[in-house]
Design an enzyme around this catalytic site. Sequence first.
Site: not given
Ligand code: NDP
Length: 253
Positions: A148, A161
């Site tokens: 990020s 974070y």
């Molecule tokens: P979302 O919350 O939409 O997606 C997060 C995903 O991670 C979900 O599919 C969730 O599915 C999964 N997840 C969470 N915990 C677990 C776990 N313990 N085991 C397996 N899967 C898990 O957010 P984003 O798409 O934004 O996030 C994706 C990545 O992008 C993250 O690493 C985030 O830090 C990074 N990011 C996002 C930004 C933004 O502005 N959105 C900016 C910079 C980086 P489920 O709950 O079903 O397990």
Amino acid sequence: MSYENLAGRTAVVTGAASGIGEAVARRLAAEGARVALFARRADRLEAIAGKIRAEGGEALVVAADVTDDASVEAARDRVHETFGPVDLVVNNAGVMLPNPVDDGRLDEWQRMIDTNVTGVLRVVRAFTADLVAAAAEGRTADLVNVSSIGAHAVFPTYAVYGATKAAVTFLSQSLRSEFGPRDVRVTNIEPGLTDTELKNHVDSEELSGQLDGMVEAIGTLAAAEVADVVAYVSSRPRHVNLRQIMVLPTRQA
Ligand code: NDP
């Protein structure tokens, strides 16, 4: 140059139940990769796999929790049984739980560290042998970690974070020194504000409001736009490694 180096690849995408992970899974499948979708919410994964199959792609749903060793190992075995070895791993699962450090939310700190850092390591451990073997056979092998902008920029209340994402960025750099000599590429992607479900886990109204204000002022990337970057880097010829990419909305400093 086209994205043709993705056809016939076998990919794992963690956090594929929503946001960036969902978009990456759909895009890789559209480019001809077989994609294993990892996340905890199997029902969400089934719906996404259904869309991928409807578009002519190949998808495998694997309910997996990256904070659980046994779950990740079982998920790896399931992918092997169905698809065989993997040559593209996208470490994307993550959680963002901001709060002032004074609140002492050890529960949130542990959850972020275990998901965003140790979770990434569990997945690396599960698939390193596959990636190294694929590269040794002359195929393209990729480890793509989703870090990020928060790895570099300081935001009050996002200390832990940001620290987890700085760890991912450093880990990616370090892993290149171990994997690069064996022709396994490592790419670190650092997105800025992206429209996903990430913000839904913020439990403070004030901080949630701040985020909404940022979105209002800066705008967001669509998850598919970050997925396009993942597809681009992983489809280059195997000797070309885009090591680090920061992708931001134009108005985000
Ligand atoms: P979302 O919350 O939409 O997606 C997060 C995903 O991670 C979900 O599919 C969730 O599915 C999964 N997840 C969470 N915990 C677990 C776990 N313990 N085991 C397996 N899967 C898990 O957010 P984003 O798409 O934004 O996030 C994706 C990545 O992008 C993250 O690493 C985030 O830090 C990074 N990011 C996002 C930004 C933004 O502005 N959105 C900016 C910079 C980086 P489920 O709950 O079903 O397990």
